[in-house]
Scaffold this active site. Structure first.
Site, mmCIF file in Angstrom:
data_model
loop_
_atom_site.group_PDB
_atom_site.id
_atom_site.type_symbol
_atom_site.label_atom_id
_atom_site.label_comp_id
_atom_site.label_asym_id
_atom_site.label_seq_id
_atom_site.Cartn_x
_atom_site.Cartn_y
_atom_site.Cartn_z
ATOM 1 N N GLU A 36 0.834 -1.213 0.000
ATOM 2 C CA GLU A 36 0.000 0.000 0.000
ATOM 3 C C GLU A 36 0.867 1.260 0.000
ATOM 4 O O GLU A 36 0.525 2.245 -0.646
ATOM 5 C CB GLU A 36 -0.960 0.015 1.196
ATOM 6 C CG GLU A 36 -2.082 -1.011 1.099
ATOM 7 C CD GLU A 36 -3.017 -0.785 -0.091
ATOM 8 O OE1 GLU A 36 -2.976 0.295 -0.717
ATOM 9 O OE2 GLU A 36 -3.779 -1.708 -0.421
ATOM 10 N N TYR A 119 -5.978 6.011 5.141
ATOM 11 C CA TYR A 119 -6.160 5.046 4.055
ATOM 12 C C TYR A 119 -5.361 3.759 4.332
ATOM 13 O O TYR A 119 -5.904 2.647 4.286
ATOM 14 C CB TYR A 119 -5.738 5.650 2.705
ATOM 15 C CG TYR A 119 -5.650 4.582 1.653
ATOM 16 C CD1 TYR A 119 -6.809 4.091 1.059
ATOM 17 C CD2 TYR A 119 -4.431 3.994 1.304
ATOM 18 C CE1 TYR A 119 -6.758 3.053 0.144
ATOM 19 C CE2 TYR A 119 -4.366 2.962 0.395
ATOM 20 C CZ TYR A 119 -5.536 2.500 -0.181
ATOM 21 O OH TYR A 119 -5.472 1.463 -1.073
ATOM 22 N N ASP A 137 -9.102 6.236 -0.719
ATOM 23 C CA ASP A 137 -8.073 6.959 -1.475
ATOM 24 C C ASP A 137 -8.742 7.646 -2.671
ATOM 25 O O ASP A 137 -9.981 7.656 -2.779
ATOM 26 C CB ASP A 137 -6.938 6.013 -1.911
ATOM 27 C CG ASP A 137 -7.401 5.015 -2.949
ATOM 28 O OD1 ASP A 137 -8.624 4.921 -3.202
ATOM 29 O OD2 ASP A 137 -6.546 4.332 -3.531
#
Ligand code: SF4
Length: 347
Positions: A36, A119, A137
């Site tokens: 991520e 996020y 996001d």
């Protein structure tokens, strides 16, 4: 349209259509975290190779916490936004010191770690630990704006909070990670940015208000960013015995602490470049123009002019190191901005 209605079709679509990505094969908290962070501002295709290399070299929190900064930045070389890598290591050190080297199964504790925002905390918590938190996001904001035909400005942090709150209400408690990933996947492959969404192949075709009202391609609303600052630089490719000179950038600011080709601000002429080279204790033997190149950072664009200067070392400089091809490949992290000039080493 109730947002609740999109949950089941999205989950079923995702389970049938999800892409096979390296970090999905074994979604441990560490792998989800690394992927991520890498995926922020970087395309999936570009991340795949970096992710595999990174996990092979630094397979767990402990190895990340204790590796050298140079190794870390070398693994990150070319991905840009190098503070992401530095924050990964800072967070890994906190995890070793305070959490037994594990990512905590707690949204707020994840959020308190360096480099982890709502996020990323939501993605790790939901995908790896099944905690019902959204992961909002830009992709998810676009998808939700279109599905709900919302004209709220997604650059406004309040919109992000609002979308997170709405998603939290409908988050399926048994599969929050699958739901979050279905939204991300829809945004990446069907409800795409910069062009027409592929509504005919969308699992929420019948529910989508943006499509029904014919406004989906115009959404989301996003205020224009400030234009980037333009900066002219003269890049010096200093060559001595098939090696090139590298210099450490300052510890703060753009590309902080990384290695660079020495450069001068503005469009320096050959005389100015020769004087600078002499200032580093080098004797220029030959100067060749290398042409122009451009590199775009988030807030600034570098418009570069290159000069290749063959030199002899008159007196050793503390500021410069000399790197051959092997060291460039394996040791020194050199940002992409300078790579346009590397083919000229053997010119
Ligand atoms: S129907 Fe079209 S606009 Fe709506 S979510 Fe699907 S792809 Fe996006």
């Amino acid at each position: 349209m109730e947002l609740q209605e999109i949950v089941r079709p999205l989950i079923e679509w995702y389970q049938a259509n999800k892409r096979d990505l390296p970090w999905r094969r074994e979604a441990t908290p560490y792998r989800v975290w690394i992927s991520e962070i890498m995926l922020q501002q970087t395309r999936v295709e570009a991340v795949k190779g970096y992710f595999t290399r990174f996990i092979e070299a630094l397979p767990d929190v402990q190895s990340l916490a204790s590796c050298s900064e140079q190794q870390l930045l070398k693994l990150w070389e070319g991905l840009g936004y190098y503070n992401r890598a530095r924050n990964l290591q800072k967070a890994a050190q906190v995890l070793v010191a305070q959490y037994g080297g594990q990512l905590p199964a707690d949204y707020d504790a994840l959020l308190s770690l360096p480099g982890i925002g709502p996020y990323t905390a939501g993605a790790i918590a939901s995908i790896s630990y099944g905690i019902a938190q959204p992961a909002v996001d830009g992709n998810v904001l676009r998808v939700i704006s279109r599905i709900t035909a919302s004209h709220a400005d997604i650059s406004d942090p309040a919109t992000r909070i609002l979308v997170g709150d709405e998603l939290r209400k409908v988050m399926p408690v048994l599969e929050p990670g699958t739901f979050n990933q279905s939204l991300m996947e829809l945004g990446a492959t069907v409800c795409v940015p910069n062009g027409m969404p592929d509504c005919k192949n969308c699992p929420v075709y019948r529910l989508c208000e943006g499509r029904k009202q014919g406004v989906a391609p115009d959404l989301p609303v996003k205020t224009a960013k400030k234009p980037r600052k333009l900066e002219h630089r003269t890049i010096l490719l200093l060559v001595r015995d098939h090696r090139i000179a590298l210099r450490r950038r300052p510890p703060k600011g753009l590309l902080a602490g990384l290695w660079e080709l020495p450069s001068l601000s503005g469009e320096a002429g050959q005389a100015e470049a020769v004087a600078a080279v002499r200032g580093w204790g080098l004797e220029p033997l030959r100067v060749q123009p290398l042409g122009e190149a451009k590199h775009i950072f988030t807030h600034v664009e570098w418009w570069m002019t290159g000069l290749r200067i063959t030199v002899e070392e008159a007196s050793p400089s503390e500021e410069l190191v000399w790197a051959g091809p092997d060291q460039l490949r394996e040791e020194y992290p050199l940002p992409s901005a300078f790579r346009a000039y590397l083919p000229a080493v053997e010119a």
